[in-house]
Design a protein around this motif. Sequence first.
Motif, short mmCIF file in Angstrom:
data_model
loop_
_atom_site.label_atom_id
_atom_site.label_comp_id
_atom_site.label_asym_id
_atom_site.label_seq_id
_atom_site.Cartn_x
_atom_site.Cartn_y
_atom_site.Cartn_z
N GLY A 9 0.77 -1.24 0.00
CA GLY A 9 0.00 0.00 0.00
C GLY A 9 0.80 1.28 0.00
O GLY A 9 0.27 2.34 0.37
N GLN A 10 2.06 1.23 -0.41
CA GLN A 10 2.88 2.45 -0.41
C GLN A 10 2.33 3.52 -1.34
O GLN A 10 2.54 4.71 -1.10
N LEU A 11 1.63 3.12 -2.38
CA LEU A 11 1.09 4.09 -3.35
C LEU A 11 -0.37 4.41 -3.11
O LEU A 11 -1.03 5.02 -3.94
N GLY A 12 -0.89 3.96 -1.96
CA GLY A 12 -2.29 4.23 -1.63
C GLY A 12 -3.10 2.95 -1.60
O GLY A 12 -2.57 1.85 -1.70
N LYS A 13 -4.41 3.11 -1.46
CA LYS A 13 -5.30 1.95 -1.43
C LYS A 13 -5.37 1.30 -2.80
O LYS A 13 -4.94 1.87 -3.80
N ASP A 14 -5.93 0.10 -2.83
CA ASP A 14 -5.99 -0.69 -4.06
C ASP A 14 -6.60 0.10 -5.21
O ASP A 14 -6.05 0.15 -6.32
N LYS A 15 -7.74 0.73 -4.96
CA LYS A 15 -8.41 1.50 -6.01
C LYS A 15 -7.54 2.66 -6.49
O LYS A 15 -7.53 2.98 -7.69
N ASP A 16 -6.82 3.29 -5.55
CA ASP A 16 -5.95 4.42 -5.92
C ASP A 16 -4.83 3.96 -6.84
O ASP A 16 -4.53 4.61 -7.86
#
Length: 277
Positions: A9-16
């Motif tokens: 999740g370093q780049l945000g949530k799954d959808k993000d």
Amino acid sequence: MMVQTFPIGQLGKDKDALQQVKAGVIQAGIHSVGGFASVYPLIGILDIPFAFPNISKTYEVFDGPFGTKLADNINKKTKLHVLGFGDSGGFFHLTNSKRPIHTPADMAGVKIRTMGLDTHKAIISAMGGQPAAISWSEVYTALQTGVADGQMNPIPIIAFAKFQEVQKYLTLSGHIFAPYVWVMNQDFWNSLTDGEKQVVSYAAKSAIVAGRGMGRVIEASDRGLIELSKHMKVNTLTAAEKEEFKRVAVPVVKKLIINKFGTEGQEMLKAFLDAVK
């Protein structure tokens, strides 16, 4: 080819992260069906309870003609290139803090956390429980505080998340299989040479095979079921018990899919079930 990875999740949530792939901010991502449904709702046709007789059958289905058909449809609808369908840890099982689960009657009054998928909510409702859509980052706290009584996930995920610390009972139900969807930005994929595409495809397929093997090893090792059984009471649904859950859940999910996705959903669902057979 140089690959830089951003796990956990370093780049945000799954959808993000999925939107970042679509926008070309990042080139590829591996996504849960919960996150992937935000751009391809039809992924819900995979959620027929107890569809697969064993885990090896899932590999045959997603590596075979149906997997190709699904990938082509995803590409057409989302403009994302599918590299493959990974193993998210095996079949989903139920945990809860109230009681052992053997029948739909045992699910009464039990709040089960699900992904925000209509099909997953329908499965829990049909099986007698109360679905509660809670984001992954909040699940442990929700179970700890009683906001939810239970949840459903594969064994490696349950162990990784340390749910045995906040759950008393584990029911090996194996009621659904939800693959990871590995996609690449289509423009980036098209920019690759044929040789580069071959390298990427080979690497993805190799990683998916390795991931499947790793999932089975973790599941059976002291990092998986062995460790969980030290802290939770474990029961396995018998064939008769599974049949009872299947009888109440399958018609509900099929009806939801047909009502929500119409003729296309019905056709894709038939292709999926035919592939399993």
